[in-house]
Design a protein around this motif. Structure first.
Motif, PDB file in Angstrom:
ATOM      1  N   ALA A   1      36.891  41.063  49.995  1.00 41.81           N
ATOM      2  CA  ALA A   1      35.521  40.412  49.284  1.00 41.81           C
ATOM      3  C   ALA A   1      34.465  40.683  50.306  1.00 41.81           C
ATOM      4  N   CYS A   2      34.621  40.018  51.551  1.00 42.67           N
ATOM      5  CA  CYS A   2      33.619  40.436  52.583  1.00 42.67           C
ATOM      6  C   CYS A   2      32.887  41.778  52.629  1.00 42.67           C
ATOM      7  N   LEU A   3      33.985  42.531  52.665  1.00 39.79           N
ATOM      8  CA  LEU A   3      33.622  44.181  52.980  1.00 39.79           C
ATOM      9  C   LEU A   3      33.037  44.827  51.842  1.00 39.79           C
ATOM     10  N   GLU A   4      33.405  44.338  50.669  1.00 42.59           N
ATOM     11  CA  GLU A   4      32.525  44.921  49.313  1.00 42.59           C
ATOM     12  C   GLU A   4      31.405  44.219  49.038  1.00 42.59           C
ATOM     13  N   ALA A   5      31.404  43.089  49.434  1.00 43.52           N
ATOM     14  CA  ALA A   5      30.070  42.304  49.368  1.00 43.52           C
ATOM     15  C   ALA A   5      29.116  43.236  50.042  1.00 43.52           C
ATOM     16  N   LEU A   6      29.168  43.700  51.075  1.00 49.80           N
ATOM     17  CA  LEU A   6      28.195  44.420  51.721  1.00 49.80           C
ATOM     18  C   LEU A   6      27.510  45.543  50.924  1.00 49.80           C
ATOM     19  N   THR A   7      28.097  46.018  49.912  1.00 42.83           N
ATOM     20  CA  THR A   7      27.610  47.042  49.222  1.00 42.83           C
ATOM     21  C   THR A   7      26.649  46.492  48.239  1.00 42.83           C
TER      22      THR A   7
END
Length: 343
Positions: free
Chosen positions: A296-302
């Motif tokens: 979730a953290c990494l995908e939220a960056l986009t």
């Protein structure tokens, strides 16, 4: 309408309950109502075991009764289940005065996290407390449904808002650490499940903004994390803006005002798919909800920060206060009945 709000949670505490009550009172005053509070500031208090920032009022019954009788409110709202809330409830029960309550916090889960008391015991006590009132106000539809399933009566919705003039996109220069910057803002307590965030193997840097009983241990156990203290709201807005992702690891919050504050600053959310994030973020595109919090953290960056801001703009304190007002109007003591009681 004269409205009396009784709360055990009050300044200098910095939390969602205090924020909600102060913003609601401000809006209600703008609607033409007279609002008065009964808070721990008016009583002798002692620190709550395991959470000294919370002050418990000692033997408040007589003074609470005096405050109610002096103010002669048309509506009494009991915001918390602490000593002041219990005293106000006792007075209303004795005098047959209608009152409403609120369910701000998953109290049974919080108690269980600290002392392992079975949640069914706490919920049984809470049902007795709240079912004596005319209605219990809950912040989201999912919490309303959950309380109804657990046997609570007359559960009604009272949503939340965000100050979109204070929490805004802008300069993102507050955090001078390696990007991407993952930020948590809120109480540093066991029920917030903060370690689920701190244990993640993420690029960049992690920040925790706030204080609470868990802070000393977390500082010791996670030396690579940046810990900031408590800040006024205008300064918190700078932290929200500077974050690339706002991480909300809680499994027990009933709403999560910090979600809206982060989103209003344009910062996307990473959280678990539980009540609170599901109601506030959902599938809006303002965050990513996943049981794999790192994912979730990494995908939220986009995510698009302008879109995140637009989602937050759907929430307002004015609309939330109108819900509160409508809930009171439906259950308040009519002025004719009030005059009869006073006479």
């Amino acid at each position: 309408m004269r409205i009396l709000i009784v709360t055990d949670a009050w300044r200098p505490q910095v939390n969602g309950v205090v924020r909600t009550l102060t913003e609601t009172a401000r809006e209600l005053a703008g609607f033409g109502h007279t609002v008065e509070f009964v808070t721990p500031q008016d009583f002798t208090t002692l620190p709550c075991p395991t959470y000294p920032d919370i002050r418990l009022s000692l033997f408040p019954g007589r003074r609470v009764a005096q405050r109610i009788e002096t103010f002669a409110p048309h509506a009494i709202h009991i915001a918390t289940e602490g000593p002041l809330g219990l005293a106000a409830r006792g007075y209303c029960m004795k005098k047959k005065r209608p009152f409403t309550t609120a369910y701000h916090t998953r109290f049974p889960e919080y108690v269980h996290a600290r002392v392992k008391l079975p949640v069914k015991v706490s919920y049984a006590w809470l049902r007795r407390f709240h079912n004596a009132g005319r209605a219990v106000m809950a912040p989201t539809r999912s919490i309303c449904d959950d309380l109804t399933t657990r046997g609570f009566n007359n559960v009604v919705l009272w949503s939340r808002g965000v100050d979109t003039e204070l929490f805004t996109p802008g300069e993102r220069d507050r955090l001078a650490t390696a990007p991407p910057r993952f930020v948590y803002i809120g109480r540093v307590a066991v029920e917030k499940n903060i370690e689920a965030f701190l244990k993640l193997d993420l690029p960049g840097s992690k920040w925790v903004v706030g204080e609470g009983p868990l802070l000393p241990r977390l500082k010791k156990d996670y030396p690579d994390v940046y810990f900031a203290g408590v800040f006024p709201q205008h300064e918190l807005a700078r932290f929200y803006r500077a974050g690339d992702v706002f991480v909300f690891p809680s499994l027990t919050d009933t709403f999560g005002l910090v979600l809206l504050e982060a989103m209003a600053c344009g910062t996307p959310v990473a959280a678990y798919p539980v009540a609170g994030p599901l109601d506030v973020v959902g599938d809006s595109g303002a965050g990513v909800l996943d049981w794999d919090l790192k994912k979730a953290c990494l995908e939220a960056l986009t995510l698009d920060r302008e879109h995140v801001r637009r989602v937050a703009e759907r929430f307002s304190w004015t609309a939330a206060a109108r819900q509160f007002e409508a809930n009171l109007h439906a259950r308040a003591l009519p002025e004719t009945a009030l005059a009869t009681q006073q006479g």
